[in-house]
Scaffold this motif. Structure first.
Motif, short mmCIF file in Angstrom:
data_model
loop_
_atom_site.label_atom_id
_atom_site.label_comp_id
_atom_site.label_asym_id
_atom_site.label_seq_id
_atom_site.Cartn_x
_atom_site.Cartn_y
_atom_site.Cartn_z
N GLY A 45 0.83 -1.20 0.00
CA GLY A 45 0.00 0.00 0.00
C GLY A 45 0.86 1.25 0.00
N THR A 46 0.34 2.30 0.60
CA THR A 46 1.11 3.53 0.69
C THR A 46 1.21 3.92 2.16
N ASN A 47 2.39 4.18 2.60
CA ASN A 47 2.62 4.52 4.02
C ASN A 47 2.05 3.44 4.95
N GLY A 48 2.08 2.20 4.50
CA GLY A 48 1.59 1.10 5.32
C GLY A 48 0.07 0.94 5.33
N GLU A 49 -0.64 1.82 4.62
CA GLU A 49 -2.10 1.75 4.56
C GLU A 49 -2.52 0.97 3.33
N PRO A 50 -3.52 0.09 3.47
CA PRO A 50 -3.98 -0.65 2.30
C PRO A 50 -4.69 0.27 1.30
N TRP A 51 -4.75 -0.16 0.08
CA TRP A 51 -5.43 0.60 -0.96
C TRP A 51 -6.94 0.44 -0.86
N ASP A 52 -7.66 1.49 -1.19
CA ASP A 52 -9.12 1.41 -1.31
C ASP A 52 -9.52 0.91 -2.69
N VAL A 53 -8.79 1.37 -3.70
CA VAL A 53 -9.07 1.03 -5.10
C VAL A 53 -7.75 0.75 -5.80
N ILE A 54 -7.74 -0.28 -6.60
CA ILE A 54 -6.59 -0.59 -7.44
C ILE A 54 -7.10 -0.66 -8.87
N VAL A 55 -6.50 0.15 -9.73
CA VAL A 55 -6.91 0.23 -11.14
C VAL A 55 -5.90 -0.53 -11.98
N LEU A 56 -6.41 -1.41 -12.82
CA LEU A 56 -5.57 -2.19 -13.73
C LEU A 56 -5.97 -1.90 -15.17
N ASN A 57 -5.02 -1.94 -16.05
CA ASN A 57 -5.34 -1.95 -17.48
C ASN A 57 -4.24 -2.67 -18.23
N GLU A 58 -4.63 -3.19 -19.35
CA GLU A 58 -3.71 -3.94 -20.20
C GLU A 58 -3.03 -2.99 -21.18
N GLN A 59 -1.91 -3.40 -21.72
CA GLN A 59 -1.21 -2.66 -22.77
C GLN A 59 -2.19 -2.48 -23.93
N SER A 60 -2.09 -1.40 -24.66
CA SER A 60 -3.15 -1.00 -25.59
C SER A 60 -3.53 -2.01 -26.67
N THR A 61 -2.57 -2.76 -27.22
CA THR A 61 -2.94 -3.68 -28.31
C THR A 61 -3.34 -5.06 -27.83
N GLN A 62 -2.91 -5.45 -26.66
CA GLN A 62 -3.14 -6.83 -26.19
C GLN A 62 -4.60 -7.27 -26.24
N PRO A 63 -5.55 -6.44 -25.81
CA PRO A 63 -6.94 -6.89 -25.82
C PRO A 63 -7.51 -7.11 -27.22
N ALA A 64 -6.83 -6.65 -28.26
CA ALA A 64 -7.33 -6.83 -29.62
C ALA A 64 -6.85 -8.13 -30.26
N TYR A 65 -5.98 -8.86 -29.59
CA TYR A 65 -5.53 -10.14 -30.13
C TYR A 65 -6.66 -11.17 -30.05
N ASN A 66 -6.46 -12.31 -30.68
CA ASN A 66 -7.51 -13.34 -30.69
C ASN A 66 -7.59 -14.05 -29.33
N HIS A 67 -8.65 -14.83 -29.17
CA HIS A 67 -8.89 -15.51 -27.89
C HIS A 67 -7.74 -16.43 -27.49
N THR A 68 -7.11 -17.08 -28.46
CA THR A 68 -6.01 -17.99 -28.14
C THR A 68 -4.91 -17.25 -27.39
N GLU A 69 -4.57 -16.07 -27.85
CA GLU A 69 -3.50 -15.30 -27.20
C GLU A 69 -3.98 -14.66 -25.90
N ILE A 70 -5.19 -14.17 -25.87
CA ILE A 70 -5.74 -13.54 -24.66
C ILE A 70 -5.79 -14.56 -23.52
N CYS A 71 -6.10 -15.80 -23.87
CA CYS A 71 -6.28 -16.85 -22.86
C CYS A 71 -5.04 -17.69 -22.61
N ASP A 72 -3.91 -17.37 -23.25
CA ASP A 72 -2.68 -18.14 -23.07
C ASP A 72 -2.38 -18.30 -21.58
N LYS A 73 -2.06 -19.52 -21.16
CA LYS A 73 -1.89 -19.82 -19.74
C LYS A 73 -0.64 -19.22 -19.11
#
Length: 140
Positions: A45-73
């Protein structure tokens, strides 16, 4: 963007502490496999305090790939998203996880639109409209 959100929160009388972990061109998988910073920031966290919200996002092109690549283990977006979600829930069980959806490129990603030397091609990357539709499908 994070600073803009912080200023909006402060204008409404809220105190917002934020931190970011951004490396140009990195995917969620790159961040997950990084030996340090992203996971430490989530865990500590910050200063030992846990986060209230954590925002995630993927690199810009990754979500446009096909399901095989998106789901790669090992390297796919969904695998990295699950790893981060599990990690966040372990170290910040009360934190809300928010996803920041990326967007298609103005003219698509032409380098990936046509078949490359490996014979790979991703028709969804040929135009903004098709790329955005694929990004929407991946995130939703």
């Amino acid at each position: 963007m994070p600073d803009m959100v912080r200023r909006l929160a402060e204008a409404d009388g809220h105190k917002m502490i934020l931190d970011t972990q951004t490396v140009g061109g990195w995917s969620l998988s790159n961040h997950w496999h990084d030996s340090g910073t992203p996971k430490y920031k989530i865990r500590d966290g910050t200063n030992g305090e846990p986060w209230d919200v954590i925002v995630l996002n993927e690199q810009s092109t990754q979500p446009a790939y096909n399901h095989t690549e998106i789901c790669d283990k090992h390297e796919g977006m969904y695998h990295a998203a699950k790893n981060f979600t599990d990690y966040i829930r372990k170290y910040n069980p009360k934190a809300k996880i928010q996803w920041y959806m990326t967007w298609g490129w103005k003219n698509g990603f032409q380098k990936k639109c046509k078949a490359n030397k490996k014979g790979e091609n991703y028709p969804a990357m040929c135009t903004y409209e098709s790329m955005q539709a694929r990004v929407n499908e991946t995130y939703m």
